[in-house]
Design a protein around this motif. Structure first.
Motif, PDB file in Angstrom:
ATOM      1  N   ILE A  83       0.863  -1.336   0.096  1.00  0.00           N
ATOM      2  CA  ILE A  83       0.141  -0.016   0.073  1.00  0.00           C
ATOM      3  C   ILE A  83       0.800   1.175   0.017  1.00  0.00           C
ATOM      4  CG2 ILE A  83      -1.545   1.217   1.485  1.00  0.00           C
ATOM      5  CD1 ILE A  83      -2.914  -1.501   2.164  1.00  0.00           C
ATOM      6  N   MET A  84       1.755   1.340   0.932  1.00  0.00           N
ATOM      7  CA  MET A  84       2.785   2.241   0.850  1.00  0.00           C
ATOM      8  C   MET A  84       3.518   2.688  -0.565  1.00  0.00           C
ATOM      9  SD  MET A  84       5.255   3.548   3.825  1.00  0.00           S
ATOM     10  CE  MET A  84       6.826   3.269   3.518  1.00  0.00           C
ATOM     11  N   LEU A  85       3.973   1.688  -0.960  1.00  0.00           N
ATOM     12  CA  LEU A  85       4.551   1.641  -2.425  1.00  0.00           C
ATOM     13  C   LEU A  85       3.593   2.087  -3.425  1.00  0.00           C
ATOM     14  CD1 LEU A  85       7.316   0.854  -4.133  1.00  0.00           C
ATOM     15  CD2 LEU A  85       6.058  -1.183  -4.452  1.00  0.00           C
ATOM     16  N   THR A  86       2.398   1.836  -3.328  1.00  0.00           N
ATOM     17  CA  THR A  86       1.350   2.240  -4.310  1.00  0.00           C
ATOM     18  C   THR A  86       1.068   3.617  -3.987  1.00  0.00           C
ATOM     19  OG1 THR A  86       0.336  -0.020  -4.006  1.00  0.00           O
ATOM     20  CG2 THR A  86      -0.971   1.741  -5.367  1.00  0.00           C
ATOM     21  N   THR A  87       1.038   3.975  -3.054  1.00  0.00           N
ATOM     22  CA  THR A  87       0.890   5.559  -2.629  1.00  0.00           C
ATOM     23  C   THR A  87       1.806   6.223  -3.122  1.00  0.00           C
ATOM     24  OG1 THR A  87      -0.294   4.541  -0.448  1.00  0.00           O
ATOM     25  CG2 THR A  87      -0.026   7.032  -0.618  1.00  0.00           C
ATOM     26  N   VAL A  88       3.181   6.032  -2.850  1.00  0.00           N
ATOM     27  CA  VAL A  88       4.266   6.688  -3.382  1.00  0.00           C
ATOM     28  C   VAL A  88       4.223   6.873  -4.826  1.00  0.00           C
ATOM     29  CG1 VAL A  88       6.997   6.874  -3.514  1.00  0.00           C
ATOM     30  CG2 VAL A  88       5.745   6.094  -1.439  1.00  0.00           C
ATOM     31  N   VAL A  89       4.122   5.757  -5.504  1.00  0.00           N
ATOM     32  CA  VAL A  89       3.939   5.560  -7.071  1.00  0.00           C
ATOM     33  C   VAL A  89       2.951   6.646  -7.422  1.00  0.00           C
ATOM     34  CG1 VAL A  89       3.432   4.399  -9.153  1.00  0.00           C
ATOM     35  CG2 VAL A  89       4.987   3.479  -7.137  1.00  0.00           C
ATOM     36  N   LEU A  90       1.668   6.643  -6.985  1.00  0.00           N
ATOM     37  CA  LEU A  90       0.431   7.374  -7.273  1.00  0.00           C
ATOM     38  C   LEU A  90       1.042   8.926  -6.942  1.00  0.00           C
ATOM     39  CD1 LEU A  90      -2.724   5.812  -6.113  1.00  0.00           C
ATOM     40  CD2 LEU A  90      -2.036   6.239  -8.474  1.00  0.00           C
ATOM     41  N   THR A  94       3.878  10.110  -7.135  1.00  0.00           N
ATOM     42  CA  THR A  94       5.198  10.582  -8.008  1.00  0.00           C
ATOM     43  C   THR A  94       4.417  10.826  -9.408  1.00  0.00           C
ATOM     44  OG1 THR A  94       6.384   8.969  -6.871  1.00  0.00           O
ATOM     45  CG2 THR A  94       7.194   9.736  -9.059  1.00  0.00           C
ATOM     46  N   ILE A  95       3.310   9.985  -9.916  1.00  0.00           N
ATOM     47  CA  ILE A  95       2.883   9.875 -11.091  1.00  0.00           C
ATOM     48  C   ILE A  95       2.127  11.211 -11.247  1.00  0.00           C
ATOM     49  CG2 ILE A  95       1.081   9.098 -12.575  1.00  0.00           C
ATOM     50  CD1 ILE A  95       1.877   6.248 -11.953  1.00  0.00           C
ATOM     51  N   ILE A  96       1.411  11.774 -10.202  1.00  0.00           N
ATOM     52  CA  ILE A  96       0.665  12.994 -10.299  1.00  0.00           C
ATOM     53  C   ILE A  96       1.589  14.038 -10.205  1.00  0.00           C
ATOM     54  CG2 ILE A  96      -0.797  14.534  -8.697  1.00  0.00           C
ATOM     55  CD1 ILE A  96      -2.023  11.811  -7.638  1.00  0.00           C
ATOM     56  N   VAL A  97       2.602  14.206  -9.320  1.00  0.00           N
ATOM     57  CA  VAL A  97       3.514  15.231  -9.281  1.00  0.00           C
ATOM     58  C   VAL A  97       4.264  15.425 -10.814  1.00  0.00           C
ATOM     59  CG1 VAL A  97       5.744  16.085  -8.413  1.00  0.00           C
ATOM     60  CG2 VAL A  97       3.860  15.345  -6.975  1.00  0.00           C
ATOM     61  N   SER A  98       4.818  14.193 -11.204  1.00  0.00           N
ATOM     62  CA  SER A  98       5.307  14.491 -12.434  1.00  0.00           C
ATOM     63  C   SER A  98       4.583  14.782 -13.544  1.00  0.00           C
ATOM     64  CB  SER A  98       6.275  13.027 -12.839  1.00  0.00           C
ATOM     65  OG  SER A  98       5.411  12.168 -12.623  1.00  0.00           O
ATOM     66  N   ASN A  99       3.319  14.345 -13.590  1.00  0.00           N
ATOM     67  CA  ASN A  99       2.237  14.923 -14.753  1.00  0.00           C
ATOM     68  C   ASN A  99       1.874  16.342 -14.635  1.00  0.00           C
ATOM     69  OD1 ASN A  99       1.782  12.676 -16.397  1.00  0.00           O
ATOM     70  ND2 ASN A  99       0.550  11.681 -15.086  1.00  0.00           N
ATOM     71  N   VAL A 100       1.668  16.598 -13.498  1.00  0.00           N
ATOM     72  CA  VAL A 100       1.371  18.180 -13.206  1.00  0.00           C
ATOM     73  C   VAL A 100       2.549  18.972 -13.494  1.00  0.00           C
ATOM     74  CG1 VAL A 100       0.929  20.052 -11.717  1.00  0.00           C
ATOM     75  CG2 VAL A 100      -0.383  17.610 -11.618  1.00  0.00           C
ATOM     76  N   THR A 101       3.590  18.750 -13.496  1.00  0.00           N
ATOM     77  CA  THR A 101       4.680  19.416 -13.575  1.00  0.00           C
ATOM     78  C   THR A 101       5.348  18.977 -15.078  1.00  0.00           C
ATOM     79  OG1 THR A 101       6.189  17.629 -12.625  1.00  0.00           O
ATOM     80  CG2 THR A 101       5.484  19.525 -11.212  1.00  0.00           C
ATOM     81  N   LYS A 102       4.959  18.279 -15.734  1.00  0.00           N
ATOM     82  CA  LYS A 102       5.433  17.781 -16.885  1.00  0.00           C
ATOM     83  C   LYS A 102       4.855  18.908 -17.859  1.00  0.00           C
ATOM     84  CE  LYS A 102       5.850  13.521 -19.051  1.00  0.00           C
ATOM     85  NZ  LYS A 102       5.356  12.186 -19.319  1.00  0.00           N
ATOM     86  N   LYS A 103       3.390  19.263 -17.616  1.00  0.00           N
ATOM     87  CA  LYS A 103       3.046  20.390 -18.397  1.00  0.00           C
ATOM     88  C   LYS A 103       3.738  21.546 -18.294  1.00  0.00           C
ATOM     89  CE  LYS A 103      -1.376  18.716 -19.805  1.00  0.00           C
ATOM     90  NZ  LYS A 103      -1.889  17.594 -18.751  1.00  0.00           N
ATOM     91  N   LEU A 104       4.038  21.885 -17.044  1.00  0.00           N
ATOM     92  CA  LEU A 104       4.550  23.368 -16.512  1.00  0.00           C
ATOM     93  C   LEU A 104       6.037  23.174 -17.130  1.00  0.00           C
ATOM     94  CD1 LEU A 104       3.916  23.600 -12.849  1.00  0.00           C
ATOM     95  CD2 LEU A 104       2.862  24.883 -14.578  1.00  0.00           C
ATOM     96  N   THR A 105       6.685  22.189 -17.351  1.00  0.00           N
ATOM     97  CA  THR A 105       8.174  22.388 -17.643  1.00  0.00           C
ATOM     98  C   THR A 105       8.331  22.006 -19.218  1.00  0.00           C
ATOM     99  OG1 THR A 105       8.466  20.036 -16.708  1.00  0.00           O
ATOM    100  CG2 THR A 105       8.861  21.929 -15.421  1.00  0.00           C
ATOM    101  N   GLN A 106       7.298  21.610 -19.837  1.00  0.00           N
ATOM    102  CA  GLN A 106       7.427  20.881 -21.111  1.00  0.00           C
ATOM    103  C   GLN A 106       8.546  21.636 -22.251  1.00  0.00           C
ATOM    104  OE1 GLN A 106       4.106  20.103 -23.040  1.00  0.00           O
ATOM    105  NE2 GLN A 106       3.055  22.153 -23.005  1.00  0.00           N
ATOM    106  N   ARG A 107       8.455  22.957 -21.929  1.00  0.00           N
ATOM    107  CA  ARG A 107       9.257  23.945 -22.679  1.00  0.00           C
ATOM    108  C   ARG A 107      10.698  24.105 -22.378  1.00  0.00           C
ATOM    109  NH1 ARG A 107       6.859  23.989 -27.455  1.00  0.00           N
ATOM    110  NH2 ARG A 107       4.538  23.677 -27.131  1.00  0.00           N
ATOM    111  N   LEU A 108      10.999  23.663 -21.117  1.00  0.00           N
ATOM    112  CA  LEU A 108      12.299  23.987 -20.348  1.00  0.00           C
ATOM    113  C   LEU A 108      13.424  23.026 -20.772  1.00  0.00           C
ATOM    114  CD1 LEU A 108      10.612  25.417 -16.799  1.00  0.00           C
ATOM    115  CD2 LEU A 108      11.276  26.773 -19.214  1.00  0.00           C
ATOM    116  N   THR A 109      12.979  22.018 -21.081  1.00  0.00           N
ATOM    117  CA  THR A 109      14.254  21.074 -21.106  1.00  0.00           C
ATOM    118  C   THR A 109      14.825  20.697 -22.745  1.00  0.00           C
ATOM    119  OG1 THR A 109      12.527  19.203 -21.031  1.00  0.00           O
ATOM    120  CG2 THR A 109      13.753  19.616 -18.874  1.00  0.00           C
TER     121      THR A 109
END
Lengths: 294, 360
Positions: free
Chosen positions: A270-277, A279-294
């Motif tokens: 359960i802990m692993l699943t929570t962390v993975v979730l 992480t997925i949320i954080v990286s998806n939200v921020t992917k949009k914010l940073t797509q022009r920067l890398t």
């Protein structure tokens, strides 16, 4: 034989790729996938008695987890502590990296090495040294008492959530410094000058230009700190007391003292699943914010 | 028109013990296309950055339109800059980049929209509003940088080698376009470049800089025809230097002994001292004539061609004469390979094309 292999290699690129990957692949399978699979399957068994495990498949352990208020509270607490650690690390490491990236002209590498120097010693040693600093007779308390500022030692410093947050923040700071520094270092100073030239104050330039441009590093730092600290159990075990206990300590107990391996395995899953979730949320939200920067 | 729109008064800028700009004073006229020209490290960029407010002078003061701006930060100055690398914010699209400088001007949304539209049509980038920096070509980025600076309607536009990153053809196009744009909108341009051809072809006036000082400030044709010193003569265009010594003078003219060629009467425009060996004569390659037969020019020399290079519109000749190792001359006349027998030729020079310069 070799001629035969050569023929296969020339024809099938993916065979070549897999054979190059195979040492790493074998290691990952043995050290990651097998244990994970074992953990997943154990989470679906039942501990009958001390030595006996019932191997019939059931999802009951997952239901058990959410029915035990303590476990859910500890999961939330683990996330909260990691969140605090991540936040404080970012707030403290960011200005340091900003300074090195933009104001240090010579020997930037030396600065970075000096800042990360404490991290060359063992993690365990650093945790113990915080014990010396934060304890009831530790550096902080005894100097404050000797100076006459306090009559009683501060008890919230040791064996508490505060102690865990402080220690983890210090322990993981180096891992935040590097991605933050790299992303700030990459920012061309002319962007900042252009911002000023276009009428913005220093403060506005920071929020409109520098910070958005450093987001890739910020996100890297968030993930690098958040993921390992959620599961940390050494620091809470040594410095957390009852107040600073995290889910990982409970998982350890299930595999040890309490001896309920299936419930421990379910908690870990359960802990692993929570962390993975997260992480997925954080990286998806921020992917949009940073797509022009890398 | 205000002749002293920008006043640069005794400006010095020292970095540690390097004098990047060394006690420089001059004025720039309103609506002028003004260039700062010089080799790298001559102080031209520092001077531009002093005008923009990214650096503050060690001494001296700066005025724009009568206001002392010496101590003002960049955001309070009536200037905007086009950066060498354009500095287009990568996290914002073209429209947001251009709007960026308008947010502090207190304009209504309608006004902002109108201005962005106008400036986009000015730089011919309509339809590119949604693009990001990494989706634009070098020329388009340059236009965005220009639009972003112009949309604020600055009193002075500062340009830091904006054409340096473009390929030759695009650069020539942009030179013409920038010049037309500047004439149409009438904003004062201060343009920094190390490319003499660029400075000469675009500017109303050019300040040639070296070692933190202004070497010469004049109109482009003056720079070329009447360089004030050896640095300017060498930096602007191509030239031949001949060793020389001055003898006696009779006012307007001075007797000059040019090494290996003899004594000649040359106009002394720069009031060069008599009996000095610290002088040099300069002759532009295109003012010399190369021919198969002797001419009746003031100086006509037997010479030998050591090398030729064909440049299309003209041919460049490297010739050797009377112990002078190498003279460069160009000719637009068509010579074929057999034109010169045994590479023998005549080089003719008219005295009025020789300029006498001080070595220092």
């Amino acid at each position: 034989m070799i001629g035969f292999l050569k023929k296969i290699y020339a024809k099938h690129d993916n065979v070549k790729a897999y054979s190059l990957l195979s040492p790493a692949l074998i290691l990952v399978i043995l050290a990651m996938i097998v244990p994970m699979a074992l953990m997943l399957s154990f989470s679906m068994f039942t501990q009958v008695s001390m030595m006996e495990i019932d191997y019939t498949f059931t999802f009951q352990r997952y239901i058990d987890f959410f029915q035990k208020k303590l476990l859910v509270t500890l999961l939330i607490k683990s996330i909260k502590i990691s969140f605090l650690v991540t936040l404080i690390t970012l707030i403290t490491a960011y200005p340091v990296c900003y300074y090195i990236a933009f104001y240090v002209k010579k020997n930037k590498m030396l600065w970075l090495v000096l800042l990360t120097l404490p991290f060359w010693t063992s993690y365990l040693l650093r945790v113990f040294s915080w014990k010396i600093i934060l304890g009831t007779k530790g550096v902080i308390n005894s100097s404050l008492i000797n100076a006459g500022i306090l009559s009683e030692p501060l008890t919230f410093l040791m064996y508490s959530e505060t102690a865990v947050v402080i220690t983890l923040t210090h322990a993981w700071a180096a891992f935040a410094l590097l991605p933050l520094y790299v992303s700030l270092e990459k920012i061309d100073f002319s962007f900042i000058e252009a911002g000023r030239d276009l009428g913005l104050s220093r403060f506005e330039v920071f929020w409109k230009i520098t910070f958005p441009l450093s987001l890739p590093g910020v996100i890297g730092a968030i993930l690098i700190i958040f993921i390992p600290t959620v599961g940390d159990y050494v620091t809470p075990a040594l410095l957390g007391g009852t107040d600073g206990r995290m889910l990982s300590n409970m998982i350890q107990a299930y595999f040890g003292k309490i001896n309920n391996i299936p419930l421990g395995a379910a908690s870990a899953t359960i802990m692993l699943t929570t962390v993975v979730l997260i992480t997925i949320i954080v990286s998806n939200v921020t992917k949009k914010l940073t797509q022009r920067l890398t | 028109m205000n002749n002293s729109f920008i006043q640069i008064n005794n400006i010095s800028k020292h970095f540690a013990d390097v004098k990047a700009v060394d006690d420089v004073s001059f004025e720039i006229k309103e609506g002028e296309f003004f260039s700062l020209l010089g080799p790298s490290g001559c102080g031209k960029t520092t001077l531009l950055r002093l005008l923009a407010g990214f650096e503050y002078p060690t001494s001296g003061n700066l005025l724009i339109d009568g206001t002392d701006i010496t101590a003002l930060p960049p955001d309070k100055r009536p200037t905007n800059m086009v950066f060498q690398n354009y500095a287009i914010f990568p996290h914002l699209n073209v429209e947001k980049n251009i709007q960026f400088g308008l947010r502090k001007l207190g304009l209504s949304n309608d006004e902002i929209g109108k201005r962005v539209k106008e400036v986009l049509s000015l730089v011919k980038l309509e339809g590119y509003e949604e693009r990001f920096s990494n989706q634009l070509s070098g020329g388009q980025r340059q236009r965005v940088a220009l639009a972003r600076a112009l949309v604020r309607q600055p009193k002075v536009l500062l340009l830091d080698e904006p054409l340096g990153a473009l390929d030759k053809k695009l650069r020539d196009e942009m030179q013409l376009e920038l010049r037309t744009l500047q004439k149409n909108i009438g904003i004062t341009f201060v343009f920094v470049t190390h490319d003499q051809q660029e400075a000469i072809s675009m500017s109303d006036r050019v300040a040639v800089m070296n070692d933190g000082k202004i070497q010469q400030l004049s109109a482009p044709n003056e720079l070329y025809k009447n360089p004030k010193n050896i640095f300017v003569s060498d930096f602007i265009g191509e030239t031949n230097f001949l060793k020389a010594e001055t003898k006696s003078s009779d006012g307007e003219f001075i007797n000059v002994s040019i090494e290996k060629l003899g004594v000649f009467k040359i106009k002394n425009n720069l009031n060069i001292a008599t009996n000095s060996s610290d002088v040099v004569c300069s002759v532009r390659p295109e003012s010399m004539m190369i021919s198969k037969v002797k001419s009746d020019w003031d100086i006509c020399l037997d010479a030998k061609i050591s090398q030729t290079s064909y440049l299309g519109e003209m041919t460049r000749f490297y010739v050797e004469t009377k112990g002078i190792e190498q003279l460069i001359t160009v000719s637009s006349q068509h010579f074929d390979n057999q034109s010169f027998e045994n590479n023998k030729c005549f080089i003719s020079i008219s005295l009025e094309d020789i300029s006498l310069l001080n070595k220092k």
